[in-house]
Write an enzyme that holds these catalytic residues in place. Structure first.
Site, PDB file in Angstrom:
ATOM      1  N   LYS A 274       0.819  -1.208   0.000  1.00 20.75           N
ATOM      2  CA  LYS A 274       0.000   0.000   0.000  1.00 20.75           C
ATOM      3  C   LYS A 274       0.858   1.265   0.000  1.00 20.75           C
ATOM      4  CE  LYS A 274      -3.933   2.152   2.190  1.00 20.75           C
ATOM      5  NZ  LYS A 274      -5.134   1.908   2.948  1.00 20.75           N
TER       6      LYS A 274
HETATM    7  N1  GLU Z   1     -11.244   4.126   5.735  1.00 25.65           N
HETATM    8  C1  GLU Z   1     -11.157   2.756   5.322  1.00 25.65           C
HETATM    9  C2  GLU Z   1      -9.929   2.567   4.467  1.00 25.65           C
HETATM   10  O1  GLU Z   1      -9.428   3.515   3.899  1.00 25.65           O
HETATM   11  C3  GLU Z   1     -12.384   2.430   4.516  1.00 25.65           C
HETATM   12  C4  GLU Z   1     -12.812   1.063   4.546  1.00 25.65           C
HETATM   13  C5  GLU Z   1     -14.259   0.999   4.085  1.00 25.65           C
HETATM   14  O2  GLU Z   1     -14.499   1.268   2.905  1.00 25.65           O
HETATM   15  O3  GLU Z   1     -15.118   0.766   4.903  1.00 25.65           O
HETATM   16  O4  GLU Z   1      -9.427   1.483   4.365  1.00 25.65           O
END
Ligand code: GLU
Length: 502
Positions: A274
């Site tokens: 990532k």
């Molecule tokens: N904020 C989470 C992420 O960036 C989102 C995950 C989701 O879509 O629920 O991984």
């Protein structure tokens, strides 16, 4: 608490047999670049909504302040806009469900309010355990991470004890209270029903000691209060999802439909990193890929249409996209395929758009006075990414050193001797020629071919070799000479003769 009131009183376009409007959300945490996996979630959310005429919403999940990266929110906006994933609602576009940034939602008191509701229902409890006590608890390794399994110590505190602790200002967290018995079933659109023993569910933290909600809690409260119908996210969230189901059940809310996406791996079947940066959207743009090709390619990372077709515009994707056709198995980020696809997009571009993108690459390689548009046209159908241009056209700038063995070509029936003869004979014709346009030059060489009674290639091969010094070129001998002009063309042919004479 006016904010909460507003959030609660809103009419929900749903339920009791009435079909809700499809509402999806992309909910990134502003923690860095926008990796292809993130863009894929956003794209699929967008496609699900648009396929059904629904709304696509942007929510910024910034409650983990420790992971916040300056400028990351701007990258999210920039990427969505460039990729054509226009959101209908978001921090910059109120649709009546705001605030759309979690740190602003916190100020409305919404998370605390719902956490207290769970406490009243016995579905959550205050936990005052300090670090030392927690570190003495036993840990378990879950998916490579060491996790402390909380022992429900604070669940046994009496109401009075809790009140006293709160009054004394003792730091606390609020934990989910999962039952020790029974099972919880969670449904995913791709993985189907997943049933887990409740005893395996950790009493996860809902509200942290700083008063901020965890992702685990906020995603449930937000998806519900924002009327989200479909949640698309990476399958790293699959294992926590039963705990979210328990929250929905505790509140008596209907969960959204979940679509957990397969892992994206590199060619070695390792997870794409990532924060490695190798596969962020902006990096790919920098590497010379075009937006439409990246979006098209990402659409196929796990999803496949009914036909074998691979090239889709965004509008075509909206029409075709059916999330039931997403695969559960890991999908490889195949750079060779992306390059191929990019090449197809470049071929399909109108010339002006293409030239605007190609020009900087041409200028980097070519400093001589040359007709760059002509050169650009030559390579349009041959490059896969713009940086390919450099090594295809650099011979225009300067004749590379080459081996005379290149004059020998079996199929053209040429060798060094025949090439020397041809070059020596065409040189005076080309010296006498004033019009150095492709057509005129071609007529000169074709006339010579006819007189000699040989095959075209017998002449064109040595001439092209002499003027380019290359085995493969983006155009034929006379097109190259047209761009080089008379003086430079003759210089190169003389050089060829000299080399062959050695
Ligand atoms: N904020 C989470 C992420 O960036 C989102 C995950 C989701 O879509 O629920 O991984």
């Amino acid at each position: 608490l006016r904010g909460i009131h507003k959030l609660d009183m809103r009419k929900r376009p749903r339920r009791n047999g009435v079909k809700m409007k499809i509402r999806t959300r992309y909910a990134p945490s502003p923690t860095g670049k926008m990796h292809v996996g993130n863009l894929r979630s956003a794209l699929y959310e967008f496609l699900i909504a648009k396929h059904e005429g629904g709304d696509f919403m942007l929510r910024i999940e910034d409650t983990d302040q420790g992971r916040y990266v300056e400028g990351a929110t701007e990258i999210i906006y920039r990427t969505l806009e460039k990729a054509g994933l226009k959101h209908d609602e978001g921090p910059d576009k109120d649709g009546g469900y705001g605030p759309y940034v979690q740190s602003e939602r916190i100020k409305t008191g919404i998370y605390m309010k719902y956490a207290r509701e769970l406490i009243e229902k016995g579905e959550a409890y205050y936990c005052f355990c300090d670090k030392e006590r927690l570190s003495s608890l036993k840990t378990e390794v879950v998916e490579g991470k060491e996790i402390t399994i909380y022992d429900k110590h604070c669940l046994s505190l009496s109401k009075e004890e809790v009140e006293a602790n709160l009054a004394a200002g003792k730091p606390y967290v609020i934990r989910q209270n999962n039952p020790a018995e029974g099972t919880t079933t969670f449904h995913d659109e791709l993985y189907g029903d997943i049933t887990v023993e409740n005893a395996e569910l950790d009493d996860m933290i809902l509200i942290k000691s700083d008063g901020f909600p965890t992702y685990n809690f906020a995603n449930v409260v937000d998806d519900h209060t924002m009327d989200i119908t479909h949640v698309v996210r990476g399958n790293e969230y699959l294992s926590s999802s039963p705990k979210y189901t328990r929250l929905y059940e505790a509140f008596g809310w209907e969960p959204p439909k979940y679509v957990h996406l397969p892992l994206v791996t590199d060619e070695n079947h390792k997870k794409l990193a990532k924060r490695g940066g190798s596969a962020s959207f902006e990096d790919l743009l920098e590497q010379g890929f075009v937006t439409e090709a990246i979006v098209n390619f990402i659409a196929l990372l796990g999803w496949s249409p009914e036909s074998n077709r691979e090239i889709f515009t965004l509008d075509e994707l909206i029409r075709e996209f059916d999330y039931h056709r997403i695969s559960k198995s890991p999908t490889v980020f195949d750079l060779v395929k992306l390059r191929w696809m990019n090449g197809e997009y470049i071929k399909g571009m109108d010339f002006d758009t293409y030239y605007e993108m190609a020009e900087p690459y041409l200028k980097k390689t070519l400093s001589r006075e040359l007709d760059l548009k002509k050169i650009a046209a030559m390579v349009k159908t041959r490059i896969e990414v713009f940086p390919d241009i450099a090594e295809m056209v650099d011979f225009f700038e300067e004749l590379p050193e080459y081996d005379t063995a290149m004059y020998t070509h079996k199929k053209m029936k040429t060798n060094e001797q025949s090439s020397l003869e041809v070059l020596t004979e065409v040189l005076p014709l080309l010296e006498a020629q004033e019009d150095y346009s492709n057509d005129a030059l071609y007529a000169v060489l074709a006339g010579y071919v006819e007189k000699k009674g040989c095959k075209n290639g017998y002449v064109m091969w040595p001439v092209r070799t002499a003027v380019s010094g290359r085995q493969t070129t983006p155009a034929g001998a006379t097109e190259i000479m047209e761009v080089l002009g008379k003086e430079e063309s003759l210089k190169r042919i003389r050089k060829g003769i000299a080399l062959l004479n050695k």
